[in-house]
Design a protein around this motif. Structure first.
Motif, PDB file in Angstrom:
ATOM      1  N   THR A  26       0.872  -1.231  -0.120  1.00 45.85           N
ATOM      2  CA  THR A  26      -0.002   0.036  -0.053  1.00 45.85           C
ATOM      3  C   THR A  26       0.964   1.288   0.061  1.00 45.85           C
ATOM      4  O   THR A  26       1.732   1.247   0.963  1.00 45.85           O
ATOM      5  CB  THR A  26      -0.862   0.022   1.137  1.00 45.85           C
ATOM      6  N   ARG A  27       0.354   2.114  -0.949  1.00 46.44           N
ATOM      7  CA  ARG A  27       1.316   3.319  -0.925  1.00 46.44           C
ATOM      8  C   ARG A  27       0.250   4.621  -0.580  1.00 46.44           C
ATOM      9  O   ARG A  27      -0.955   4.480  -1.083  1.00 46.44           O
ATOM     10  CB  ARG A  27       1.717   3.752  -2.351  1.00 46.44           C
ATOM     11  N   THR A  28       0.554   5.241   0.430  1.00 43.33           N
ATOM     12  CA  THR A  28      -0.334   6.236   0.821  1.00 43.33           C
ATOM     13  C   THR A  28       0.011   7.815   0.597  1.00 43.33           C
ATOM     14  O   THR A  28       1.335   8.101   1.017  1.00 43.33           O
ATOM     15  CB  THR A  28      -0.386   6.272   2.485  1.00 43.33           C
ATOM     16  N   ILE A  29      -0.227   8.371  -0.372  1.00 46.58           N
ATOM     17  CA  ILE A  29       0.394   9.430  -0.845  1.00 46.58           C
ATOM     18  C   ILE A  29      -0.430  10.613  -0.497  1.00 46.58           C
ATOM     19  O   ILE A  29      -1.588  10.704  -0.939  1.00 46.58           O
ATOM     20  CB  ILE A  29       0.565   9.060  -2.447  1.00 46.58           C
ATOM     21  N   LEU A  30       0.245  11.567  -0.173  1.00 46.02           N
ATOM     22  CA  LEU A  30      -0.517  12.899  -0.135  1.00 46.02           C
ATOM     23  C   LEU A  30      -0.292  13.887  -1.135  1.00 46.02           C
ATOM     24  O   LEU A  30       0.782  14.021  -1.562  1.00 46.02           O
ATOM     25  CB  LEU A  30       0.039  13.766   1.298  1.00 46.02           C
ATOM     26  N   ILE A  31      -1.444  14.381  -1.497  1.00 45.72           N
ATOM     27  CA  ILE A  31      -1.167  15.380  -2.874  1.00 45.72           C
ATOM     28  C   ILE A  31      -1.490  16.813  -2.154  1.00 45.72           C
ATOM     29  O   ILE A  31      -2.705  17.168  -1.822  1.00 45.72           O
ATOM     30  CB  ILE A  31      -2.286  15.153  -3.730  1.00 45.72           C
ATOM     31  N   CYS A  32      -0.506  17.707  -2.254  1.00 48.72           N
ATOM     32  CA  CYS A  32      -0.594  18.876  -1.542  1.00 48.72           C
ATOM     33  C   CYS A  32       0.136  20.023  -2.360  1.00 48.72           C
ATOM     34  O   CYS A  32       0.839  19.513  -3.146  1.00 48.72           O
ATOM     35  CB  CYS A  32       0.039  18.813  -0.015  1.00 48.72           C
ATOM     36  N   SER A  33      -0.179  21.258  -2.057  1.00 52.80           N
ATOM     37  CA  SER A  33       0.598  22.223  -2.881  1.00 52.80           C
ATOM     38  C   SER A  33       0.823  23.437  -1.938  1.00 52.80           C
ATOM     39  O   SER A  33       1.611  24.398  -2.375  1.00 52.80           O
ATOM     40  CB  SER A  33      -0.622  22.715  -3.809  1.00 52.80           C
ATOM     41  N   GLY A  34       0.223  23.642  -0.842  1.00 45.59           N
ATOM     42  CA  GLY A  34       0.406  24.973  -0.166  1.00 45.59           C
ATOM     43  C   GLY A  34      -0.836  26.165  -0.695  1.00 45.59           C
ATOM     44  O   GLY A  34      -1.607  26.353   0.021  1.00 45.59           O
ATOM     45  N   LYS A  35      -0.619  26.449  -1.782  1.00 47.09           N
ATOM     46  CA  LYS A  35      -1.215  27.661  -2.291  1.00 47.09           C
ATOM     47  C   LYS A  35      -2.576  26.819  -2.961  1.00 47.09           C
ATOM     48  O   LYS A  35      -2.557  25.527  -3.214  1.00 47.09           O
ATOM     49  CB  LYS A  35      -0.552  28.142  -3.534  1.00 47.09           C
ATOM     50  N   GLY A  36      -3.700  27.478  -2.556  1.00 49.84           N
ATOM     51  CA  GLY A  36      -5.046  27.114  -3.163  1.00 49.84           C
ATOM     52  C   GLY A  36      -4.934  27.270  -4.794  1.00 49.84           C
ATOM     53  O   GLY A  36      -4.523  28.078  -5.419  1.00 49.84           O
ATOM     54  N   GLY A  37      -5.849  26.231  -5.318  1.00 52.03           N
ATOM     55  CA  GLY A  37      -6.198  26.462  -6.725  1.00 52.03           C
ATOM     56  C   GLY A  37      -5.224  26.182  -7.962  1.00 52.03           C
ATOM     57  O   GLY A  37      -5.256  26.686  -8.973  1.00 52.03           O
ATOM     58  N   VAL A  38      -4.246  25.429  -7.417  1.00 50.35           N
ATOM     59  CA  VAL A  38      -3.112  25.110  -8.382  1.00 50.35           C
ATOM     60  C   VAL A  38      -3.401  23.572  -9.054  1.00 50.35           C
ATOM     61  O   VAL A  38      -2.852  23.253  -9.952  1.00 50.35           O
ATOM     62  CB  VAL A  38      -1.759  25.018  -7.731  1.00 50.35           C
ATOM     63  N   GLY A  39      -4.372  23.087  -8.554  1.00 52.53           N
ATOM     64  CA  GLY A  39      -4.881  21.395  -9.097  1.00 52.53           C
ATOM     65  C   GLY A  39      -4.505  20.493  -8.357  1.00 52.53           C
ATOM     66  O   GLY A  39      -4.621  19.447  -8.726  1.00 52.53           O
ATOM     67  N   LYS A  40      -4.647  20.599  -6.883  1.00 49.64           N
ATOM     68  CA  LYS A  40      -4.480  19.268  -6.209  1.00 49.64           C
ATOM     69  C   LYS A  40      -5.898  18.419  -6.362  1.00 49.64           C
ATOM     70  O   LYS A  40      -5.578  17.287  -6.600  1.00 49.64           O
ATOM     71  CB  LYS A  40      -4.687  19.637  -4.662  1.00 49.64           C
ATOM     72  N   THR A  41      -6.935  18.813  -6.227  1.00 49.14           N
ATOM     73  CA  THR A  41      -8.172  18.071  -6.241  1.00 49.14           C
ATOM     74  C   THR A  41      -8.338  17.435  -7.598  1.00 49.14           C
ATOM     75  O   THR A  41      -8.670  16.180  -7.815  1.00 49.14           O
ATOM     76  CB  THR A  41      -9.365  18.834  -5.895  1.00 49.14           C
ATOM     77  N   THR A  42      -8.206  18.344  -8.789  1.00 48.97           N
ATOM     78  CA  THR A  42      -8.076  17.705 -10.058  1.00 48.97           C
ATOM     79  C   THR A  42      -7.160  16.853 -10.085  1.00 48.97           C
ATOM     80  O   THR A  42      -7.296  15.475 -10.788  1.00 48.97           O
ATOM     81  CB  THR A  42      -7.640  18.881 -11.022  1.00 48.97           C
ATOM     82  N   LEU A  43      -5.884  16.875  -9.571  1.00 52.76           N
ATOM     83  CA  LEU A  43      -4.863  15.677  -9.805  1.00 52.76           C
ATOM     84  C   LEU A  43      -5.437  14.383  -8.965  1.00 52.76           C
ATOM     85  O   LEU A  43      -5.076  13.392  -9.533  1.00 52.76           O
ATOM     86  CB  LEU A  43      -3.563  16.297  -9.212  1.00 52.76           C
ATOM     87  N   THR A  44      -5.891  14.727  -7.917  1.00 53.15           N
ATOM     88  CA  THR A  44      -6.209  13.627  -7.086  1.00 53.15           C
ATOM     89  C   THR A  44      -7.196  12.669  -7.903  1.00 53.15           C
ATOM     90  O   THR A  44      -7.287  11.410  -7.961  1.00 53.15           O
ATOM     91  CB  THR A  44      -6.815  13.974  -5.825  1.00 53.15           C
ATOM     92  N   ALA A  45      -8.438  13.548  -8.341  1.00 53.07           N
ATOM     93  CA  ALA A  45      -9.380  12.850  -9.089  1.00 53.07           C
ATOM     94  C   ALA A  45      -8.698  12.220 -10.430  1.00 53.07           C
ATOM     95  O   ALA A  45      -9.095  10.818 -10.550  1.00 53.07           O
ATOM     96  CB  ALA A  45     -10.501  13.656  -9.547  1.00 53.07           C
ATOM     97  N   ASN A  46      -7.888  12.902 -11.023  1.00 52.84           N
ATOM     98  CA  ASN A  46      -7.551  11.965 -12.362  1.00 52.84           C
ATOM     99  C   ASN A  46      -6.621  10.922 -12.064  1.00 52.84           C
ATOM    100  O   ASN A  46      -6.684  10.263 -12.964  1.00 52.84           O
ATOM    101  CB  ASN A  46      -7.182  13.464 -13.346  1.00 52.84           C
ATOM    102  N   LEU A  47      -5.843  11.254 -10.993  1.00 45.97           N
ATOM    103  CA  LEU A  47      -4.793  10.150 -10.850  1.00 45.97           C
ATOM    104  C   LEU A  47      -5.512   8.925 -10.146  1.00 45.97           C
ATOM    105  O   LEU A  47      -5.188   7.749 -10.488  1.00 45.97           O
ATOM    106  CB  LEU A  47      -3.708  10.527  -9.705  1.00 45.97           C
ATOM    107  N   GLY A  48      -6.485   9.152  -9.438  1.00 45.02           N
ATOM    108  CA  GLY A  48      -7.176   7.909  -8.926  1.00 45.02           C
ATOM    109  C   GLY A  48      -7.970   7.251  -9.965  1.00 45.02           C
ATOM    110  O   GLY A  48      -7.770   5.916 -10.193  1.00 45.02           O
ATOM    111  N   ILE A  49      -8.491   7.913 -11.025  1.00 43.47           N
ATOM    112  CA  ILE A  49      -9.183   7.297 -12.000  1.00 43.47           C
ATOM    113  C   ILE A  49      -8.210   6.588 -12.879  1.00 43.47           C
ATOM    114  O   ILE A  49      -8.275   5.374 -13.237  1.00 43.47           O
ATOM    115  CB  ILE A  49     -10.006   7.950 -13.060  1.00 43.47           C
ATOM    116  N   ALA A  50      -7.071   7.320 -13.258  1.00 44.22           N
ATOM    117  CA  ALA A  50      -6.076   6.528 -14.129  1.00 44.22           C
ATOM    118  C   ALA A  50      -5.477   5.519 -13.389  1.00 44.22           C
ATOM    119  O   ALA A  50      -5.011   4.345 -14.047  1.00 44.22           O
ATOM    120  CB  ALA A  50      -4.908   7.614 -14.327  1.00 44.22           C
ATOM    121  N   LEU A  51      -5.159   5.537 -12.190  1.00 44.23           N
ATOM    122  CA  LEU A  51      -4.529   4.359 -11.408  1.00 44.23           C
ATOM    123  C   LEU A  51      -5.616   3.044 -11.414  1.00 44.23           C
ATOM    124  O   LEU A  51      -5.367   1.963 -11.725  1.00 44.23           O
ATOM    125  CB  LEU A  51      -4.177   4.641 -10.008  1.00 44.23           C
ATOM    126  N   ALA A  52      -6.750   3.410 -11.094  1.00 43.60           N
ATOM    127  CA  ALA A  52      -7.790   2.429 -11.026  1.00 43.60           C
ATOM    128  C   ALA A  52      -7.857   1.698 -12.495  1.00 43.60           C
ATOM    129  O   ALA A  52      -8.207   0.445 -12.763  1.00 43.60           O
ATOM    130  CB  ALA A  52      -9.259   3.009 -10.866  1.00 43.60           C
TER     131      ALA A  52
END
Lengths: 222, 271
Positions: free
Chosen positions: B5-31
């Motif tokens: 299991t790999r537990t990966i935090l997706i973070c940026s500090g600043k808002g609006g740079v694409g954390k959630t978009t990356l999480t969603a797309n990466l989640g789908i792509a891995l699946a």
């Protein structure tokens, strides 16, 4: 040579007295295979010298634990090799030759703070004496010292030397591209234009304002 | 516990740079690569990972109920409708922020690690409590930033904090790259960014209008076989995480119009 309870001490001769390399064989014979600290006194030793010396010591079963020296150059080299290093106040090295061993006063804080690693945005490294950083100071990070600020890396944040008012303090970096420089009470913005690559630079106060010029080897000695 | 299991935090500090978009797309792509993946929304205050995945109306229980032991974990997990390999653990009530502790996040992450190969944690912006909670649960991290001075500065700060929390490895994704502006030196170059942040580059995502369209629809780009630049970039990131050796794109050669491509072709000598 003094032998303490735990750690024995290997002391090099003063510059004036003899060459450290020549006196080494005799001194090595007196050492026991125990952890040893090295006092370089007023020798300016580079990484290669110290490396040779430690290899020589290893061969006789002696492990080098820490290094004392009167000159920052030696401290820098020792720190770069990963040794605990302590800058000793210069006592009678240049002007008069003394043969008595000068023991460091354990109560005075070390004059040189050594830190390895990059300072990232928001970090603040502060020292009472001089500070030597082996790493970069990123934009948004601060480094300050009561004495000199030396950065073995890129200085791109804010640096403050002589924060207690020492106008003789200097800021030296391999790449000096700071957002802001402060020496004592003087403040200067970083240079707008790109500095020449591959040239260490130093900032000091001249005529009340902060000037930047190529770093000179003398920086470390004065 | 799945040993890999790999537990990966997706973070940026600043808002609006694409954390959630990356999480969603990466989640789908891995699946889609066949690995069991869960995305955990750690942005309790302003949750919207469920929106991006189009799962908002399927949420019954949240992490809050799981922690309070009002429901089982599998009741709270929302399976994606098209990609059964992907699940979402929704964030709880925004009011939950006040009592959530780093240990709670650790508990959730450990529970998830028993069932999934990848746990992706969508970190809130900022470096306050929300970030501290999220970082407590993570083993490794992906820092996402855009080629802007402010985003890079905040990313640098976050990397420093991740280092002090002992999170590693940390990898970098450079988002919203505009090749033309980079070529004209109107934008920080990829080298400038990696120069400051000193992290290995995991991916380079080009600015892509399709991202906005997909966000509004609740269908991540990687879900369809979309060939847009961003979709390709996200799937490449997923494959690199899986250990495949895929070269990074060169921004200088991307996003050229047909005219530029013809011009280039005319300048190359063909014998």
């Amino acid at each position: 040579m003094e032998v303490s309870d735990e750690i024995q001490r290997l002391t090099l001769p003063w510059c004036r007295e003899a060459h450290w390399w020549d006196s080494l064989p005799a001194k090595l014979n007196q050492l026991e295979p125990r952890p040893t600290e090295l006092d370089c006194r007023d020798w300016r030793l580079g990484c290669r010298d110290l490396q040779q010396l430690s290899e020589l010591l290893e061969k006789t079963g002696v492990t080098l634990t820490r290094i004392h020296a009167n000159f920052r150059e030696t401290i820098v080299s020792a720190a770069a090799l990963g040794y605990q290093s302590y800058l000793e106040p210069q006592q009678g090295s240049h002007t008069k030759v003394t043969s008595t061993d000068t023991q460091p006063n354990p109560n005075t804080p070390p004059r040189l703070l050594f830190h390895e690693g990059t300072l990232r945005s928001g970090d603040h490294l502060s020292a009472e004496g001089d500070v030597l950083l082996l790493g970069d100071v990123n934009p948004g990070a601060r480094i300050s010292a009561g004495g000199d600020v030396m950065v073995w890396g890129r200085l791109r944040g804010v640096a403050h030397a002589g924060q207690d008012g020492d106008t003789q303090a200097k800021i030296v970096a391999l790449q000096l591209r700071p957002l802001q420089l402060r020496i004592a009470d003087a403040v200067a913005r970083g240079p707008e234009d790109q500095p020449q690559p591959g040239l260490a630079e130093e900032a000091r106060i001249e005529g009340g304002t902060i000037m930047i010029e190529p770093a000179r080897a003398k920086t470390f000695n004065s | 516990m799945a040993p890999t299991t790999r537990t990966i935090l997706i973070c940026s500090g600043k808002g609006g740079v694409g954390k959630t978009t990356l999480t969603a797309n990466l989640g789908i792509a891995l699946a889609r690569l066949g690995v069991n993946t869960v995305v955990l929304d750690a942005d309790f205050g302003l949750r919207n990972l469920d929106l991006l995945l189009g799962l908002e109306n399927r949420i019954v229980y949240t992490a809050q109920e799981v922690l309070a032991e009002n429901c089982r974990l599998d009741q709270a997990l929302v399976k994606h409708k098209q990609e059964p390999n992907l699940s979402l653990l929704p964030a709880g009530n925004p009011r939950m922020l006040e009592w959530l502790k780093p240990e709670d996040m650790q508990r959730i992450a450990t529970m998830l690690a028993e069932q999934f190969n990848y746990v992706l944690i969508d970190c809130p912006a900022g470096i306050e409590d929300g970030f501290k909670n999220a970082v407590a649960a993570a083993k490794e991290a992906i820092v996402i930033t855009t080629p802007e001075v402010s985003a890079v500065r905040d990313a640098d700060r976050v990397i420093g904090l991740l280092n002090t929390h002992g999170v590693k490895p940390i990898q970098l994704v450079l988002n919203r790259v505009r090749p033309k502006m980079m070529a004209n030196q109107e934008m920080l170059a990829a080298d400038d960014v990696t120069d400051i942040l000193a992290l290995p580059l995991l991916g380079l995502v080009l600015e892509d209008e399709q991202v906005i369209v997909s966000t509004n629809r609740g269908e991540p780009l990687t879900l369809s076989n979309s060939k847009t630049p961003a979709a390709r970039a996200y799937s490449n990131i997923a494959r690199r995480l899986q250990g495949e050796d895929i070269p990074l794109i060169d921004p200088a050669k991307e996003g050229l119009g047909l005219r530029d491509k013809m011009w280039r072709l005319m300048q190359t000598k063909i014998f």
